[in-house]
Write an enzyme that holds these catalytic residues in place. Structure first.
Site, PDB file in Angstrom:
ATOM      1  N   HIS A 212      -6.882   9.684  67.796  1.00  0.00           N
ATOM      2  CA  HIS A 212      -6.608  10.157  66.426  1.00  0.00           C
ATOM      3  C   HIS A 212      -7.124   9.150  65.389  1.00  0.00           C
ATOM      4  CE1 HIS A 212      -3.665  11.204  63.108  1.00  0.00           C
ATOM      5  NE2 HIS A 212      -4.169  12.382  63.429  1.00  0.00           N
TER       6      HIS A 212
ATOM      7  N   SER B 130      -8.687  18.271  66.266  1.00  0.00           N
ATOM      8  CA  SER B 130      -7.289  17.888  66.412  1.00  0.00           C
ATOM      9  C   SER B 130      -6.682  18.818  67.460  1.00  0.00           C
ATOM     10  CB  SER B 130      -6.666  17.971  65.020  1.00  0.00           C
ATOM     11  OG  SER B 130      -5.410  18.485  65.009  1.00  0.00           O
TER      12      SER B 130
ATOM     13  N   ASP C  42      -9.851  16.382  50.683  1.00  0.00           N
ATOM     14  CA  ASP C  42      -9.525  16.088  52.084  1.00  0.00           C
ATOM     15  C   ASP C  42      -8.377  16.988  52.512  1.00  0.00           C
ATOM     16  OD1 ASP C  42      -9.101  14.914  54.546  1.00  0.00           O
ATOM     17  OD2 ASP C  42      -7.969  13.230  53.735  1.00  0.00           O
ATOM     18  N   MET C  43      -8.648  17.904  53.397  1.00  0.00           N
ATOM     19  CA  MET C  43      -7.586  18.848  53.779  1.00  0.00           C
ATOM     20  C   MET C  43      -7.658  19.247  55.243  1.00  0.00           C
ATOM     21  SD  MET C  43      -8.783  22.631  52.783  1.00  0.00           S
ATOM     22  CE  MET C  43     -10.072  23.355  53.807  1.00  0.00           C
ATOM     23  N   ALA C  44      -6.494  19.522  55.806  1.00  0.00           N
ATOM     24  CA  ALA C  44      -6.421  20.216  57.083  1.00  0.00           C
ATOM     25  C   ALA C  44      -6.791  21.674  56.804  1.00  0.00           C
ATOM     26  CB  ALA C  44      -4.998  20.127  57.631  1.00  0.00           C
TER      27      ALA C  44
ATOM     28  N   LYS D 221     -10.346  33.201  56.692  1.00  0.00           N
ATOM     29  CA  LYS D 221     -11.293  32.234  56.111  1.00  0.00           C
ATOM     30  C   LYS D 221     -11.017  30.827  56.643  1.00  0.00           C
ATOM     31  CE  LYS D 221     -11.735  35.089  52.036  1.00  0.00           C
ATOM     32  NZ  LYS D 221     -11.653  35.176  50.583  1.00  0.00           N
TER      33      LYS D 221
ATOM     34  N   GLY E   5      -8.403  15.171  44.417  1.00  0.00           N
ATOM     35  CA  GLY E   5      -8.224  13.746  44.700  1.00  0.00           C
ATOM     36  C   GLY E   5      -7.642  12.953  43.550  1.00  0.00           C
TER      37      GLY E   5
HETATM   38  P1  NAI Z   1      -2.980  18.094  51.134  1.00  0.00           P
HETATM   39  O1  NAI Z   1      -2.513  19.508  51.235  1.00  0.00           O
HETATM   40  O2  NAI Z   1      -1.994  17.070  50.747  1.00  0.00           O
HETATM   41  O3  NAI Z   1      -4.201  18.021  50.107  1.00  0.00           O
HETATM   42  C1  NAI Z   1      -5.369  18.794  50.287  1.00  0.00           C
HETATM   43  C2  NAI Z   1      -6.351  18.533  49.160  1.00  0.00           C
HETATM   44  O4  NAI Z   1      -5.898  19.203  47.991  1.00  0.00           O
HETATM   45  C3  NAI Z   1      -6.493  17.068  48.788  1.00  0.00           C
HETATM   46  O5  NAI Z   1      -7.849  16.770  48.572  1.00  0.00           O
HETATM   47  C4  NAI Z   1      -5.696  16.944  47.503  1.00  0.00           C
HETATM   48  O6  NAI Z   1      -6.256  15.927  46.674  1.00  0.00           O
HETATM   49  C5  NAI Z   1      -5.913  18.304  46.893  1.00  0.00           C
HETATM   50  N1  NAI Z   1      -4.819  18.686  45.989  1.00  0.00           N
HETATM   51  C6  NAI Z   1      -3.514  18.814  46.317  1.00  0.00           C
HETATM   52  N2  NAI Z   1      -2.812  19.194  45.233  1.00  0.00           N
HETATM   53  C7  NAI Z   1      -3.692  19.324  44.220  1.00  0.00           C
HETATM   54  C8  NAI Z   1      -3.594  19.716  42.841  1.00  0.00           C
HETATM   55  N3  NAI Z   1      -2.431  20.047  42.289  1.00  0.00           N
HETATM   56  N4  NAI Z   1      -4.708  19.720  42.105  1.00  0.00           N
HETATM   57  C9  NAI Z   1      -5.907  19.389  42.649  1.00  0.00           C
HETATM   58  N5  NAI Z   1      -6.082  19.017  43.930  1.00  0.00           N
HETATM   59  C10 NAI Z   1      -4.980  18.993  44.698  1.00  0.00           C
HETATM   60  O7  NAI Z   1      -3.700  17.650  52.489  1.00  0.00           O
HETATM   61  P2  NAI Z   1      -3.383  18.114  53.984  1.00  0.00           P
HETATM   62  O8  NAI Z   1      -4.140  19.354  54.278  1.00  0.00           O
HETATM   63  O9  NAI Z   1      -1.916  18.127  54.184  1.00  0.00           O
HETATM   64  O10 NAI Z   1      -4.018  16.916  54.830  1.00  0.00           O
HETATM   65  C11 NAI Z   1      -3.387  15.648  54.794  1.00  0.00           C
HETATM   66  C12 NAI Z   1      -4.189  14.632  55.548  1.00  0.00           C
HETATM   67  O11 NAI Z   1      -4.147  14.919  56.929  1.00  0.00           O
HETATM   68  C13 NAI Z   1      -5.669  14.527  55.209  1.00  0.00           C
HETATM   69  O12 NAI Z   1      -5.931  13.173  54.907  1.00  0.00           O
HETATM   70  C14 NAI Z   1      -6.391  14.921  56.492  1.00  0.00           C
HETATM   71  O13 NAI Z   1      -7.614  14.230  56.710  1.00  0.00           O
HETATM   72  C15 NAI Z   1      -5.369  14.516  57.509  1.00  0.00           C
HETATM   73  N6  NAI Z   1      -5.545  15.176  58.795  1.00  0.00           N
HETATM   74  C16 NAI Z   1      -6.035  14.446  59.836  1.00  0.00           C
HETATM   75  C17 NAI Z   1      -6.178  15.003  61.082  1.00  0.00           C
HETATM   76  C18 NAI Z   1      -6.734  14.211  62.212  1.00  0.00           C
HETATM   77  O14 NAI Z   1      -6.676  14.686  63.349  1.00  0.00           O
HETATM   78  N7  NAI Z   1      -7.287  13.038  61.997  1.00  0.00           N
HETATM   79  C19 NAI Z   1      -5.779  16.406  61.350  1.00  0.00           C
HETATM   80  C20 NAI Z   1      -5.324  17.094  60.162  1.00  0.00           C
HETATM   81  C21 NAI Z   1      -5.189  16.490  58.941  1.00  0.00           C
END
Ligand code: NAI
Length: 349
Positions: A116, A140, A174-176, A224, A306
């Protein structure tokens, strides 16, 4: 408990070093975890340390990996992580991708056989900090029902993007590809919170608000998001000759096993397409334009992707990073792990 990023980094480094990683690799992982906590992405911060410590101690993360980097074409390469700390391998692979893109305009670097790697924003920002566009996707473990299905097939397969603006600012997305990352379920469990009924389904495929009853997550926007997670699996799994779909290893099944995960970094050098200054100027204008959009009822302003994380990071620099008490207590304790994560363990939660 509030800690400075240096204090948190030190605690995580010490714990992971004690679990078996070299001090250098332990610090490399800590850098990515502290980055996540500082941006408010606690699901991918210090709360993961005990799981990593258990996996390192049980041999499921190779504490002394033999990293290998191979150029496979003018702009392509493969980085073999030998199932060491995924954060460290992904960071070093991005360093290589940055060099290739500086010389050739573009780089596509596959990262094979890793564990991971945490929050992908860390890696794409490495590129943006060098005035390049960074894109990263990774596999993942299977925990998401495909659109119309009742059994998990894909992982939460995240997608991250960053592009440089002006004055060290960048736009980072950055999003899942699920409505929520699995880490958010873990975070809810760690705080004993309920979750919205739109995040996940229970063992019967019904929506649930109890984080302890979650059996599978759901893709964003139905078919999607399902399509996006397929794309991520092709790019970071099938393309790299790795297990794919529901054959991807589970995070918790057997902590003695190597995970063999894949990640793909794509780096684009704007200078090969337009003047760098114009590109950065336009990104800065985009960020400003988005902030100037009239907010909808119920919103006080529009943030660019971001922005909220960058603001949190700045605030945390001044006030420290908030860490849940029991995670802090674990970090300062002498315990390496409590055998709490391995499904094969008789003590598993
Ligand atoms: P999240 O839902 O917290 O955010 C998703 C995106 O939406 C981000 O870019 C955030 O800046 C943007 N965002 C959120 N609220 C906003 C708003 N009000 N206005 C504008 N932009 C907004 O992210 P999520 O999907 O929960 O992912 C969290 C982390 O988990 C990420 O860093 C991802 O890389 C990581 N991840 C890592 C995995 C791995 O296996 N390495 C697997 C899945 C996720």
């Amino acid at each position: 408990m509030r800690l400075s990023s240096e204090q948190l980094n030190e605690l995580i480094t010490t714990k992971l070093h004690k679990a078996g990683l070299t001090e250098d690799h332990a610090r490399g992982v800590a850098d990515v975890l502290v980055h996540a906590d500082a941006r408010g992405v606690h699901s991918h911060g210090a709360m993961r340390v005990e799981y990593y410590a258990e996996r390192i101690a049980k041999g499921g993360i190779n504490a002394n990996p033999d990293f290998k980097f191979e150029k496979t074409g003018p702009a392509t390469a493969v980085f073999d992580g030998d199932n060491g700390a995924g954060h460290v391998a992904a960071k070093l692979a991005m360093d290589e991708a940055i060099q290739i893109a500086k010389e050739n305009g573009v780089a596509v670097v596959g990262v094979r056989r890793i564990s991971h790697s945490g929050a992908l924003s860390y890696f794409v920002q490495q590129a943006a900090n060098e005035n390049l566009i960074g894109i990263s996707v990774c596999q993942s473990d299977p925990m998401v029902v495909p659109f119309g299905g009742s059994e998990p097939y894909y992982g939460t397969n995240p997608i991250a993007f960053a592009a440089p603006g002006k004055n060290g600012q960048n736009i980072t997305f950055d999003m899942a590809t699920t409505v929520q990352a699995w880490g958010k379920i873990l975070h809810a469990r760690s705080k004993n919170d309920s979750i919205p009924d739109t995040w996940a389904v229970d063992v019967d495929g019904n929506p649930t608000t109890d984080p302890f009853k979650v059996n599978a997550l759901v893709p964003i926007a139905g078919p999607k998001g399902y399509g996006l997670m397929m794309m991520v699996d092709v790019l970071s799994g099938i393309l790299l000759g790795l297990p794919f779909g529901n054959k991807v290893s589970s995070m918790y099944h057997d902590l003695t096993e190597h995970r063999n995960l894949g990640q793909l970094h794509i780096v684009i050098n704007p200078e090969y397409f337009t003047a760098l200054n114009l590109f950065q100027e336009s990104i800065a204008t985009t960020m400003q334009d988005l902030n100037n959009i009239k907010p909808a009822p119920g919103f006080d302003h529009v943030s660019y992707p971001g922005q909220r994380s960058a603001e949190r990071e700045k605030k945390y620099e001044e006030n420290g990073i908030e860490i849940v008490d029991h995670i802090y207590e674990y970090l300062v304790s002498e315990v390496v792990h409590n055998n709490a994560y391995d499904n094969k363990s008789p003590f598993a939660k």
